[in-house]
Design an enzyme around this catalytic site. Structure first.
Site, PDB file in Angstrom:
ATOM      1  N   HIS A 126     -23.237 116.784 -15.686  1.00 40.54           N
ATOM      2  CA  HIS A 126     -22.681 115.523 -15.193  1.00 40.54           C
ATOM      3  C   HIS A 126     -21.853 115.785 -13.945  1.00 40.54           C
ATOM      4  CE1 HIS A 126     -23.121 113.612 -19.429  1.00 40.54           C
ATOM      5  NE2 HIS A 126     -24.097 113.233 -18.644  1.00 40.54           N
ATOM      6  N   GLU A 133     -18.047 116.175 -13.721  1.00 44.53           N
ATOM      7  CA  GLU A 133     -17.534 117.230 -14.598  1.00 44.53           C
ATOM      8  C   GLU A 133     -17.691 118.599 -13.930  1.00 44.53           C
ATOM      9  OE1 GLU A 133     -19.520 116.572 -18.355  1.00 44.53           O
ATOM     10  OE2 GLU A 133     -18.862 114.478 -18.438  1.00 44.53           O
ATOM     11  N   HIS A 179     -19.158 120.474 -20.849  1.00 47.77           N
ATOM     12  CA  HIS A 179     -18.890 119.131 -20.340  1.00 47.77           C
ATOM     13  C   HIS A 179     -17.376 118.923 -20.370  1.00 47.77           C
ATOM     14  CE1 HIS A 179     -23.038 117.292 -20.423  1.00 47.77           C
ATOM     15  NE2 HIS A 179     -23.243 118.421 -21.098  1.00 47.77           N
ATOM     16  N   GLU A 203     -16.738 119.931 -24.977  1.00 48.79           N
ATOM     17  CA  GLU A 203     -16.013 118.968 -24.135  1.00 48.79           C
ATOM     18  C   GLU A 203     -14.661 119.576 -23.753  1.00 48.79           C
ATOM     19  OE1 GLU A 203     -17.296 116.306 -22.958  1.00 48.79           O
ATOM     20  OE2 GLU A 203     -18.970 115.798 -24.289  1.00 48.79           O
TER      21      GLU A 203
END
Length: 388
Positions: A154, A157, A299, A358
């Site tokens: 992404h 990110e 991420h 994450e």
């Protein structure tokens, strides 16, 4: 650092002379056979640079004492008399500066730096982005077991790319200096594992977030896709407005049906069909080619990680998840209501451990001030992943 071989020299002798594992010397010089070296060929010595010292008032022996090196290490570098002495200098500090907006050019520059100083790493293009940027995989190690890590699926990110490159730099320092990382000896991993990195899956999107509209090269109306907003801090997709982590044939149809919007956008649009984007295809083909034992996709944000998919994950994934949770403080989550991600597809296809981590907490893109703390937590997961 390069040296020129002399009569009777061997890689084994250079390993002793510079205190560098012979396996690293062999991998840094893949065209050189074992045994006595041919005379007058260049040999790469990883983990060293060449310094200079004035000849006035100093001898090789005196300089060797100051540098804490054998005299012959200096003799090897000073076969031709010059105005200054060449001195081998061991690299003991990180070479990369990663606390900056980490765009595609930063990645290219850093790959060049690491390849030059640690020539035993392998850097290979695995495909191209929509705008033609090379997508690079870095491989480190000799093992048949391949563990894969990736970042910047992404666009906003991009701090995940910086984290991976810092870890790569730290790992290379550890193996060339016989030191530990997170309390762990890294050389056994080098010998028994091959680490695969794709530090930046979405370089076009990363550059758009960091540099703005000019990064689209006039080929896509990114302002229109961004609802007229010239700031791209919320952009997750590739330059065509397709979310690369919604592109994989793991219940893709569910995401296609329920995701909004239904057209190219800064985030969440899964494309018109699975693997429509070149970046997603390159990552799929890489997994099939390398036959990864496990996958870790970085991420942001949430300080948690996801490790299951539809019951396809193997039983030992639970043990790995517990280890990640204990070493990092991140929360382990087995299932989330999400499909079509790279981790999802990998688990479904290979029935092997896959993790979406994450990193950090906050609003993407996470500020660079968070990077030290993010790295301190995540490096423990990255190292633990090598045991998969």
């Amino acid at each position: 650092m390069k040296v020129v071989s002399r009569s009777g020299d061997t890689l084994t002798y250079y390993s002793e002379l510079f205190q560098i594992p012979q396996v690293l010397l062999a991998d840094a010089n893949p065209t050189i056979s074992e045994g006595i070296l041919p005379t007058d060929i260049e040999v790469q010595i990883p983990g060293f640079v060449t310094g200079k010292e004035s000849r006035s008032g100093s001898t090789l022996k005196e300089i060797a004492l100051r540098a804490q090196l054998p005299v012959d290490a200096l003799s090897l570098l000073n076969q031709v008399e010059k105005e200054t002495f060449s001195v081998p200098v061991r690299i003991i500090d990180p070479l990369l500066i990663i606390d900056k907006p980490y765009d595609y050019q930063s990645l290219l520059d850093d790959l060049d730096i690491l390849s030059f100083h640690y020539p035993f790493i392998q850097v290979e293009s695995i495909g191209k982005s929509v705008l033609g940027k090379e997508l690079f995989e870095v491989r480190v190690g000799q093992g048949k077991k391949v563990i894969h890590y990736n970042g910047s699926f992404h666009a906003n990110e991009w701090i995940t790319s910086a984290v991976l490159m810092k870890w790569l730099n730290d790992f290379l320092l550890a193996v060339t200096n016989d030191c530990r990382l997170c309390g762990v000896d890294c050389m056994p991993f080098y010998q028994n594992v091959t680490i695969s990195f794709v530090p930046m899956v979405d370089p076009d999107g990363v550059d758009l977030v960091i540099k703005g509209e000019p990064a689209a090269e006039g080929k896509f109306d990114v302002i229109k896709m961004n609802n007229g907003n010239p700031a791209f801090y919320a952009w997750k997709a590739n330059i065509r407005g397709v979310d690369l982590n919604n592109q994989y044939p793991a219940n893709w149809e569910i995401e296609k049906e329920r995701k909004l919007p239904k057209f190219p956008a800064p985030r969440d649009f899964p494309g018109e069909f699975p693997i429509s984007e070149p970046e997603a295809l390159a990552m799929k083909e890489l997994a099939e080619k390398r036959n990864f034992e496990g996958v870790i996709a970085l991420h942001t944000q949430g300080k948690e990680f996801y490790w299951g998919y539809e019951g396809y994950e193997p039983e030992h994934s639970a043990n790995i998840a517990r280890e990640f949770e204990e070493c990092s403080g991140y929360r382990a989550v087995r299932y989330v209501d999400s499909h079509a991600g790279y981790k999802d597809w990998f688990i479904q296809e290979f029935k092997r451990p896959g993790f979406t981590i994450e990193l950090g907490k906050g609003i993407n893109p996470l500020p660079l001030s968070h990077l030290p703390g993010i790295y301190e937590d995540s490096v423990k997961i990255l190292m633990a992943g090598l045991y998969m």
